[in-house]
Design an enzyme around this catalytic site. Structure first.
Site, PDB file in Angstrom:
ATOM      1  N   LYS A  90       1.144   4.166  -2.971  1.00 40.13           N
ATOM      2  CA  LYS A  90       0.773   5.570  -2.785  1.00 40.13           C
ATOM      3  C   LYS A  90       1.940   6.508  -3.120  1.00 40.13           C
ATOM      4  O   LYS A  90       1.736   7.608  -3.639  1.00 40.13           O
ATOM      5  CB  LYS A  90       0.258   5.786  -1.363  1.00 40.13           C
ATOM      6  N   TYR A 108       0.836  -1.210   0.000  1.00 41.40           N
ATOM      7  CA  TYR A 108       0.000   0.000   0.000  1.00 41.40           C
ATOM      8  C   TYR A 108       0.870   1.259   0.000  1.00 41.40           C
ATOM      9  O   TYR A 108       0.680   2.166  -0.813  1.00 41.40           O
ATOM     10  CB  TYR A 108      -0.912  -0.018   1.226  1.00 41.40           C
TER      11      TYR A 108
HETATM   12  N1  LIG Z   1      -9.900   5.940   4.561  1.00 47.54           N
HETATM   13  C1  LIG Z   1      -8.689   6.392   4.791  1.00 47.54           C
HETATM   14  O1  LIG Z   1      -8.257   6.571   5.946  1.00 47.54           O
HETATM   15  C2  LIG Z   1      -7.782   6.723   3.642  1.00 47.54           C
HETATM   16  C3  LIG Z   1      -6.591   7.388   3.932  1.00 47.54           C
HETATM   17  C4  LIG Z   1      -5.741   7.715   2.888  1.00 47.54           C
HETATM   18  C5  LIG Z   1      -6.062   7.399   1.590  1.00 47.54           C
HETATM   19  N2  LIG Z   1      -7.238   6.747   1.340  1.00 47.54           N
HETATM   20  C6  LIG Z   1      -7.508   6.434  -0.059  1.00 47.54           C
HETATM   21  O2  LIG Z   1      -8.751   6.986  -0.434  1.00 47.54           O
HETATM   22  C7  LIG Z   1      -9.336   6.173  -1.462  1.00 47.54           C
HETATM   23  C8  LIG Z   1     -10.746   5.804  -1.037  1.00 47.54           C
HETATM   24  O3  LIG Z   1     -10.661   5.054   0.167  1.00 47.54           O
HETATM   25  P1  LIG Z   1     -11.911   4.747   1.106  1.00 47.54           P
HETATM   26  O4  LIG Z   1     -11.428   4.874   2.493  1.00 47.54           O
HETATM   27  O5  LIG Z   1     -13.080   5.513   0.652  1.00 47.54           O
HETATM   28  O6  LIG Z   1     -12.080   3.196   0.809  1.00 47.54           O
HETATM   29  P2  LIG Z   1     -13.366   2.325   0.405  1.00 47.54           P
HETATM   30  O7  LIG Z   1     -12.908   0.915   0.458  1.00 47.54           O
HETATM   31  O8  LIG Z   1     -14.538   2.716   1.242  1.00 47.54           O
HETATM   32  O9  LIG Z   1     -13.649   2.772  -1.090  1.00 47.54           O
HETATM   33  C9  LIG Z   1     -12.834   2.362  -2.145  1.00 47.54           C
HETATM   34  C10 LIG Z   1     -13.694   2.154  -3.359  1.00 47.54           C
HETATM   35  O10 LIG Z   1     -12.831   1.769  -4.443  1.00 47.54           O
HETATM   36  C11 LIG Z   1     -13.490   0.738  -5.159  1.00 47.54           C
HETATM   37  N3  LIG Z   1     -12.528  -0.071  -5.900  1.00 47.54           N
HETATM   38  C12 LIG Z   1     -11.582  -0.910  -5.394  1.00 47.54           C
HETATM   39  N4  LIG Z   1     -10.942  -1.537  -6.391  1.00 47.54           N
HETATM   40  C13 LIG Z   1     -11.483  -1.085  -7.560  1.00 47.54           C
HETATM   41  C14 LIG Z   1     -11.256  -1.367  -8.921  1.00 47.54           C
HETATM   42  N5  LIG Z   1     -10.336  -2.257  -9.312  1.00 47.54           N
HETATM   43  N6  LIG Z   1     -11.994  -0.725  -9.850  1.00 47.54           N
HETATM   44  C15 LIG Z   1     -12.939   0.177  -9.468  1.00 47.54           C
HETATM   45  N7  LIG Z   1     -13.212   0.467  -8.188  1.00 47.54           N
HETATM   46  C16 LIG Z   1     -12.499  -0.162  -7.230  1.00 47.54           C
HETATM   47  C17 LIG Z   1     -14.203  -0.066  -4.066  1.00 47.54           C
HETATM   48  O11 LIG Z   1     -15.208  -0.905  -4.616  1.00 47.54           O
HETATM   49  C18 LIG Z   1     -14.721   1.031  -3.164  1.00 47.54           C
HETATM   50  O12 LIG Z   1     -16.002   1.472  -3.553  1.00 47.54           O
HETATM   51  C19 LIG Z   1      -8.401   4.975  -1.637  1.00 47.54           C
HETATM   52  O13 LIG Z   1      -7.554   5.203  -2.727  1.00 47.54           O
HETATM   53  C20 LIG Z   1      -7.617   4.956  -0.337  1.00 47.54           C
HETATM   54  O14 LIG Z   1      -6.361   4.345  -0.475  1.00 47.54           O
HETATM   55  C21 LIG Z   1      -8.091   6.410   2.334  1.00 47.54           C
END
Ligand SMILES: NC(=O)c1ccc[n+]([C@@H]2O[C@H](COP(=O)([O-])OP(=O)(O)OC[C@H]3O[C@@H](n4cnc5c(N)ncnc54)[C@H](O)[C@@H]3O)[C@@H](O)[C@H]2O)c1
Length: 325
Positions: A233, A229
């Protein structure tokens, strides 16, 4: 605070209601789902320009106009839920027509509720769902091309689809697990941005591409074995800088947004099974708490709109200050 999911909901509700109170048009996804669907939302933003124009001074520009996405078209990957859906709603509130790309064949209940809310707001706003996998370069390209053909323009791309992957010691991580995380988080973001950039060039209006990276691209998360991960990133950060250089002459801006710890279904998998993590993560930043999805609304609005026209190749870290310690 943040000790278990029910406390989290209470905390979220308190926070959201307090934040929503001054403005009848500000609605987070969480707020919508908790408070029910608003059949007749307020339709007008009471901007500075409106106030001035009522007094006959309409020649003076308003800061809110710079944030307007009225008539603009965009795509948000991973917007079936979580941060992607929250960002899609913010863009639609600003007036955009947004197409969400995500894996499930049919959209979630939350997505459908938000899409209905967007439709009720009217004035050209739209939130539509497309079933697609961001790791499939040709499919994503074809879907994004279809959006451009249908709408006759292409302005905004938010590449938010991502996965966390396993927590496995680096020396034991299986090649397929490593590749899977890289495939979605790096390749998938690239294919989405690439497809959007091609459409933006086609229509010649410039555009804004926002890749959702993470603070984990800049710092490692203490005590978590997330080598895949974190690597993915970091790749996104450099991808954005590289694309910003190539696309700048076309007035297409490419930036990254790097959130800190935010409670979503992605992090709930850990936080709900290890309640002690709430306090640990919260104490890792000067604000002493986890972030809320809606706390990214302002920054995504700024990056997507003409309010940030001189910003490209930048990483905006929104982490409660996690990375400054
Ligand atoms: N939640 C956190 O604390 C956090 C922190 C930093 C970065 N992020 C980043 O933010 C983004 C969203 O995260 P989140 O927390 O909303 O997670 P989440 O799991 O709730 O949402 C991620 C979405 O991406 C979709 N997805 C996954 N693989 C896919 C693919 N191959 N094709 C199309 N869609 C796909 C999933 O179905 C889901 O709807 C991610 O990139 C994550 O790494 C999240």
């Amino acid at each position: 605070m943040f000790q278990n999911p029910s406390c989290w909901v209470i905390t979220r509700r308190t926070h959201t209601l307090r934040r929503l109170a001054p403005s009848p048009v500000s609605r987070s996804v969480g707020g919508l789902l908790r408070r029910g669907f608003f059949t007749s939302p307020a339709r007008h933003v009471h901007s500075v320009e409106e106030v001035l124009s009522q007094e006959g001074s309409s020649s003076r520009p308003s800061i809110f106009d710079e944030f307007s996405l009225r008539g603009r078209v965009g795509v948000v990957s991973g917007a079936n839920r979580g941060l992607g859906l929250e960002m899609a709603l913010a863009l639609c509130e600003l007036g955009a027509k947004i197409y969400a790309i995500d894996l499930p064949s049919t959209p979630s209940h939350e997505f459908k509720t938000v899409a209905s809310h967007v439709k009720a707001m009217g004035e050209g706003r739209k939130l539509e769902y497309i079933n697609g996998d961001v790791t499939d370069q040709m499919t994503i390209r074809a879907e994004v091309e279809k959006i451009g053909m249908k709408e006759g323009r292409f302005d905004v791309c938010v590449a938010a689809a991502g996965i966390l992957g396993p927590s496995t010691p680096a020396l034991e991580l299986d090649a397929r697990e490593f590749e899977k995380v890289l495939h979605v988080n790096a390749n998938g973001v690239f294919y989405t941005a690439q497809a959007a950039g091609r459409e933006m060039i086609k229509f010649g209006n410039g555009g804004s591409i926002i890749m959702i990276a993470s603070m984990s691209g800049t710092v490692t998360n203490r005590d978590h074995k997330w080598v895949a991960y974190n690597t993915s990133k970091s790749a996104v950060l450099q991808m954005a800088r590289s694309m910003a250089c190539e696309l700048g002459p076309e007035q297409i801006r490419v930036n990254t947004l790097s959130p800190g710890h935010i409670y979503t279904k992605m992090t709930a998998v850990l936080l709900d099974s290890q309640p002690e993590l709430h306090a640990k993560w919260a104490s890792s930043n000067p604000l002493g708490r986890l972030g809320l999805p809606e706390e990214l609304r302002g920054v995504i609005a700024w990056l997507a709109s003409d309010a940030s026209t001189f910003c490209t190749g930048s990483d905006i870290i929104v982490s409660g200050g996690h990375t400054i310690w």
